[in-house]
Design a protein around this motif. Structure first.
Motif, mmCIF file in Angstrom:
data_model
loop_
_atom_site.group_PDB
_atom_site.id
_atom_site.type_symbol
_atom_site.label_atom_id
_atom_site.label_comp_id
_atom_site.label_asym_id
_atom_site.label_seq_id
_atom_site.Cartn_x
_atom_site.Cartn_y
_atom_site.Cartn_z
ATOM 1 N N ALA A 43 0.810 -1.222 0.000
ATOM 2 C CA ALA A 43 0.000 0.000 0.000
ATOM 3 C C ALA A 43 0.842 1.270 0.000
ATOM 4 O O ALA A 43 0.529 2.233 -0.712
ATOM 5 N N GLU A 44 1.910 1.277 0.786
ATOM 6 C CA GLU A 44 2.745 2.485 0.815
ATOM 7 C C GLU A 44 3.416 2.720 -0.532
ATOM 8 O O GLU A 44 3.424 3.834 -1.055
ATOM 9 N N ASP A 45 3.992 1.675 -1.099
ATOM 10 C CA ASP A 45 4.661 1.805 -2.397
ATOM 11 C C ASP A 45 3.666 2.178 -3.495
ATOM 12 O O ASP A 45 3.997 2.932 -4.413
ATOM 13 N N ASP A 46 2.462 1.630 -3.419
ATOM 14 C CA ASP A 46 1.445 1.895 -4.447
ATOM 15 C C ASP A 46 0.770 3.251 -4.267
ATOM 16 O O ASP A 46 0.061 3.720 -5.163
ATOM 17 N N VAL B 129 -1.471 -6.811 9.552
ATOM 18 C CA VAL B 129 -1.568 -5.902 10.693
ATOM 19 C C VAL B 129 -0.186 -5.365 11.054
ATOM 20 O O VAL B 129 -0.020 -4.173 11.355
ATOM 21 N N LEU B 130 0.821 -6.239 11.020
ATOM 22 C CA LEU B 130 2.192 -5.813 11.294
ATOM 23 C C LEU B 130 2.632 -4.720 10.325
ATOM 24 O O LEU B 130 3.234 -3.715 10.722
ATOM 25 N N MET B 131 2.320 -4.890 9.057
ATOM 26 C CA MET B 131 2.697 -3.892 8.060
ATOM 27 C C MET B 131 1.998 -2.557 8.326
ATOM 28 O O MET B 131 2.615 -1.494 8.240
ATOM 29 N N LEU B 132 0.717 -2.609 8.673
ATOM 30 C CA LEU B 132 -0.009 -1.376 8.975
ATOM 31 C C LEU B 132 0.553 -0.694 10.224
ATOM 32 O O LEU B 132 0.636 0.538 10.288
ATOM 33 N N ALA B 133 0.934 -1.490 11.205
ATOM 34 C CA ALA B 133 1.476 -0.925 12.438
ATOM 35 C C ALA B 133 2.776 -0.176 12.197
ATOM 36 O O ALA B 133 3.153 0.687 13.000
ATOM 37 N N GLY B 134 3.440 -0.484 11.111
ATOM 38 C CA GLY B 134 4.687 0.196 10.782
ATOM 39 C C GLY B 134 4.490 1.562 10.165
ATOM 40 O O GLY B 134 5.468 2.260 9.891
ATOM 41 N N THR B 135 3.232 1.973 9.959
ATOM 42 C CA THR B 135 2.945 3.305 9.416
ATOM 43 C C THR B 135 2.195 4.116 10.461
ATOM 44 O O THR B 135 1.426 3.563 11.260
ATOM 45 N N GLU B 136 2.401 5.423 10.467
ATOM 46 C CA GLU B 136 1.786 6.262 11.495
ATOM 47 C C GLU B 136 0.267 6.217 11.432
ATOM 48 O O GLU B 136 -0.410 6.017 12.446
ATOM 49 N N ARG C 206 6.096 -8.823 16.929
ATOM 50 C CA ARG C 206 6.723 -7.650 16.310
ATOM 51 C C ARG C 206 5.765 -6.461 16.273
ATOM 52 O O ARG C 206 6.183 -5.312 16.429
ATOM 53 N N THR C 207 4.480 -6.762 16.099
ATOM 54 C CA THR C 207 3.485 -5.690 16.156
ATOM 55 C C THR C 207 3.440 -5.091 17.557
ATOM 56 O O THR C 207 3.366 -3.866 17.725
ATOM 57 N N ALA C 208 3.500 -5.944 18.576
ATOM 58 C CA ALA C 208 3.489 -5.461 19.957
ATOM 59 C C ALA C 208 4.696 -4.580 20.223
ATOM 60 O O ALA C 208 4.584 -3.550 20.908
ATOM 61 N N GLU C 209 5.862 -4.953 19.696
ATOM 62 C CA GLU C 209 7.054 -4.127 19.864
ATOM 63 C C GLU C 209 6.839 -2.731 19.277
ATOM 64 O O GLU C 209 7.251 -1.719 19.868
ATOM 65 N N ILE C 210 6.212 -2.693 18.122
ATOM 66 C CA ILE C 210 5.954 -1.393 17.479
ATOM 67 C C ILE C 210 5.010 -0.563 18.328
ATOM 68 O O ILE C 210 5.224 0.638 18.552
ATOM 69 N N PHE C 211 3.942 -1.185 18.846
ATOM 70 C CA PHE C 211 3.012 -0.457 19.700
ATOM 71 C C PHE C 211 3.720 0.066 20.955
ATOM 72 O O PHE C 211 3.495 1.192 21.392
ATOM 73 N N LEU C 212 4.588 -0.771 21.526
ATOM 74 C CA LEU C 212 5.315 -0.364 22.725
ATOM 75 C C LEU C 212 6.204 0.837 22.454
ATOM 76 O O LEU C 212 6.246 1.794 23.226
ATOM 77 N N SER C 213 6.902 0.810 21.347
ATOM 78 C CA SER C 213 7.869 1.862 21.052
ATOM 79 C C SER C 213 7.205 3.174 20.643
ATOM 80 O O SER C 213 7.815 4.231 20.711
ATOM 81 N N SER D 109 3.900 4.005 21.778
ATOM 82 C CA SER D 109 2.683 4.211 22.567
ATOM 83 C C SER D 109 2.566 5.620 23.129
ATOM 84 O O SER D 109 1.485 6.194 23.159
ATOM 85 N N THR D 110 3.671 6.205 23.568
ATOM 86 C CA THR D 110 3.583 7.539 24.152
ATOM 87 C C THR D 110 3.690 8.633 23.115
ATOM 88 O O THR D 110 3.399 9.788 23.380
ATOM 89 N N ILE D 111 4.129 8.260 21.914
ATOM 90 C CA ILE D 111 4.316 9.254 20.863
ATOM 91 C C ILE D 111 3.032 9.446 20.063
ATOM 92 O O ILE D 111 2.575 10.552 19.824
ATOM 93 N N ASP D 112 2.449 8.300 19.660
ATOM 94 C CA ASP D 112 1.316 8.382 18.744
ATOM 95 C C ASP D 112 -0.013 8.628 19.436
ATOM 96 O O ASP D 112 -0.873 9.313 18.909
ATOM 97 N N SER D 113 -0.202 8.024 20.605
ATOM 98 C CA SER D 113 -1.549 8.049 21.157
ATOM 99 C C SER D 113 -1.632 8.480 22.612
ATOM 100 O O SER D 113 -2.690 8.861 23.080
ATOM 101 N N GLY D 114 -0.505 8.364 23.340
ATOM 102 C CA GLY D 114 -0.552 8.685 24.749
ATOM 103 C C GLY D 114 -1.204 7.608 25.588
ATOM 104 O O GLY D 114 -1.350 7.752 26.791
ATOM 105 N N MET D 115 -1.606 6.494 24.955
ATOM 106 C CA MET D 115 -2.258 5.410 25.689
ATOM 107 C C MET D 115 -1.207 4.544 26.358
ATOM 108 O O MET D 115 -0.039 4.556 26.004
#
Length: 344
Positions: free
Chosen positions: A214-217, A257-264, A297-304, A306-312
C-alpha cells in the motif's frame, strides 16, 4: 497416425458418445505426470480440441474441463493455453452462463493466473476500455455467491478467491480492488468470515497483497478509509469463537496488521479498532510460529510508539505457557524476550 493422435482426434467427434469416451481416456491420462508427458507431444491440437469439445457440451464437456484443469497445472502447458486465448474463452463461457461447470472453468483461471502473463491477460492490461472487465464479472459473481449460498452448498465460484490472490501480486490488480467508490475491498474482506475455507484463504492472500504494497502503491489512504477493513482483519486473530482454523489465513492477517502498524496512520487506525487488546487475547492460545512472530513484532511497534502516537498505556502481548514451549527458538524467542523486557 498413432493411437494417441487418433484418440485426440476423437475429442471433437460429431458423435457425443465417441467424444465422451475419448475425453474420459484423456482426462485419465492427465491425472498423472507420466500421462501428461505423453500428451505433450500433441499439446497444441490437444488443448484446441479439448476447448472445442467443451463448447459442444454434453457428457464430454466436464471430462474435457477436468483434463484442462490438470494440464494447466504444468507451467509450459499453462503458457500454451494463454497463447491459445484460454482466458477469453473461459470468460466468454462464464459471462454467458452457458456452461454448468463453472467450478472447473474458474479452476483453469486460477492455474493460468499463477504466472504474471496470465494475471495480466485476465486483468486485460493495456486493452483500453476493456481493462478490468473480466475481473469485474468474476468479482460480482464471487461476491453474490458468498451472500446467497448456504453452508455446505456447492460453491461454483470459490476458486475465484485464488484468482484474486494471484492478480493482486500485480500493482494493476491491487489498484482494481482499491478503486474509490466501488466497494470491492469491503466486499472482499467480508469473505474472511465465509464458511468456505477456500474463500477465506484467497481473500486473506489478496488483502495481504494489497496492504503489504500500500505504501509503495500510494494506496494506504484508500485502504484505511474503508472502516470495515480492520475489524474484519482482526477477527481471525483475536482469539474469539468461532476460531479461524486455517493457519494461512491467520498468518496473512497477522502480517498485514504488522505492516499497517509500521505506518503512522496505520497505527492510529489499529489503536482505534482495538488492535492491541485483540492481539493480546489472540496470542494467548496461538500455536502457529509465523502468526506469533508477527504479533510479537506488532506489539514491539506499539510499545515503542505508545507515548508518541496516542498517549495510551503500552499494549503488551503476553505469552501463554503453551506458546512459550512452542516458540522458544530463533526469531520468535528473540522477539518474546524483547517484549518481556519492556514489561518489566
Amino acid at each position: 497416425m498413432s493411437e494417441l493422435e487418433e484418440l485426440v482426434g476423437f475429442l471433437d467427434n460429431s458423435r457425443p458418445e465417441v467424444r465422451s469416451t475419448a475425453a474420459e481416456i484423456v482426462s485419465g491420462l492427465t491425472a498423472s505426470p507420466d500421462g501428461i508427458e505423453k500428451l505433450k507431444s500433441l499439446q497444441r491440437p490437444l488443448v484446441t480440441k479439448l476447448f472445442r469439445s467443451v463448447g459442444l457440451g454434453g457428457d464430454a464437456s466436464r471430462k474435457c474441463l477436468v483434463a484442462l484443469v490438470n494440464l494447466s497445472q504444468d507451467p509450459s502447458l499453462a503458457d500454451l493455453m494463454l497463447e491459445l486465448n484460454v482466458v477469453n474463452r473461459v470468460m466468454e463461457l462464464v459471462r454467458e452462463g452457458s456452461s454448468p461447470h463453472v467450478d472447473l472453468l474458474t479452476s483453469v483461471l486460477a492455474n493460468v493466473t499463477i504466472s504474471e502473463g496470465g494475471s495480466r491477460q485476465l486483468l486485460q492490461i493495456g486493452q483500453g476500455n476493456m481493462e478490468g472487465l473480466h475481473m469485474a464479472v468474476l468479482l460480482k459473481k464471487f461476491v453474490v455467491g458468498g451472500i446467497t449460498l448456504s453452508p455446505g452448498e456447492s460453491d461454483p465460484y470459490e476458486h475465484v478467491a485464488s484468482v484474486l490472490t494471484n492478480v493482486t501480486r500485480l500493482k494493476e490488480g491491487r489498484q482494481l480492488l482499491l478503486q474509490p467508490g466501488r466497494g470491492l475491498l469491503a466486499a472482499l474482506v467480508s469473505q474472511l468470515q465465509s464458511w468456505n475455507a477456500l474463500r477465506r484463504l484467497g481473500a486473506s492472500g489478496a488483502i495481504k497483497n494489497c496492504i503489504m504494497s500500500a505504501e509503495d502503491d500510494g494506496t494506504l489512504d484508500a485502504v484505511l478509509d474503508d472502516k470495515s477493513l480492520l475489524p474484519h482483519m482482526l477477527r481471525p486473530i483475536n482469539g474469539q469463537e468461532p476460531l479461524e482454523k486455517e493457519d494461512t489465513v491467520r498468518e496473512c492477517m497477522a502480517e498485514a496488521v504488522l505492516m499497517l502498524a509500521g505506518t503512522e496512520r496505520g497505527r492510529d487506525a489499529l489503536w482505534e479498532a482495538g488492535a492491541p487488546e485483540a492481539l493480546r487475547k489472540g496470542y494467548e492460545d496461538e500455536a502457529h510460529a509465523g502468526v506469533c512472530v508477527a504479533m510479537e513484532r506488532t506489539a514491539e511497534i506499539f510499545l515503542s510508539h505508545s507515548t508518541i502516537d496516542s498517549g495510551m498505556s503500552a499494549p503488551v502481548v503476553g505469552a501463554s505457557s503453551a506458546a512459550r514451549q512452542e516458540h522458544e527458538t530463533g526469531a520468535a524467542r528473540q522477539a518474546q524476550v524483547q517484549i518481556e523486557e519492556e514489561k518489566e
